[in-house]
Enzyme design. Sequence first.
Site, PDB file in Angstrom:
ATOM      1  N   GLY A 250      25.766  33.081  86.129  1.00 18.88           N
ATOM      2  CA  GLY A 250      25.063  34.219  86.235  1.00 18.88           C
ATOM      3  C   GLY A 250      25.084  34.727  87.726  1.00 18.88           C
ATOM      4  N   ASP A 251      25.206  33.772  88.554  1.00 16.99           N
ATOM      5  CA  ASP A 251      25.539  34.358  90.132  1.00 16.99           C
ATOM      6  C   ASP A 251      26.737  34.964  90.247  1.00 16.99           C
ATOM      7  OD1 ASP A 251      23.060  32.862  90.514  1.00 16.99           O
ATOM      8  OD2 ASP A 251      23.966  31.158  91.017  1.00 16.99           O
TER       9      ASP A 251
END
Length: 301
Positions: A250-251
């Site tokens: 996600g990052d």
Amino acid sequence: MINTITLNPSLDYIVKVDSFKVDKLNRTEEEQIYAGGKGINVSIVLTNLGVENKALGYVAGFTGDEILRQVKNHDVDCDFIKLENGISRINVKLKSDGETEINGSGPEITEDNLKALFEKLSHLEKGDYLVLSGSIPGSVPDDIYEKIMSRLLEKGVEFVVDATKDLLLKVLKYKPFFIKPNHHELAEMFNVTLESDDDIIKYGKKLQEMGAKNVLISMAGDGAILLPENGNPIKREVPKGTLKNSVGAGDSMVAGFICGYLKNNDINEAFKMGIATGSASAFSDELATKEQVNDLLKQMK
């Protein structure tokens, strides 16, 4: 300039044990130690993609020294505040028949420490981006993201926020440029069950009504939906690959989105780059590299 903030970074100690037994001696089969923290992950991936950025936050003790050493080994420009007391936390991730996590609490951050961070942030200028991601330690006010954004709003700084529930909802009034909840987090924010893409779009639009400009909802292997500030919702599938590690995916999507947008201010290009970069990390044992992302971009229509 892009700046990331990691208020409570960690050393992630990942161990694999064959059939973990309580109250017995267990020997590890594999061990890995990584510098952890959502903002740190964003900075590492941005650097891998060739995007200049600076990582901000707090570190303390010998664990903080190791976090800085590892992050600098990725050629990331660091400007962390070194705390005098305590140690940066160690998070233990035990992989056996199941997966168990034990997260440390981290050092205490004082009012003077917060003032030092605000001083660093005061130098941000119009056109700079500030990435606020992850949870916040218990020793800082729960409205810390709001305080940061309210101070920088009039300067014309663009905000990227990747946080959960109230931490995200309370900052939407500051009109962040980009937010990235996943579909589980979106459902939790509104206490609903999302049964279709239409449901996801419906509640994603509510986040826009509350102030967010561009909303990207990630759905793991089912792809992602982008609600752009101007235009209709867009859905993209993820490229083909074998899931190896979901930590940091996600990052990486956040970093890829920023990188894609900065190329030519094209929101669709940003979305495509975000999908490719998040997938590259998911398909790798470590965070995405530029070469891996480029290979996946070739697969995507």
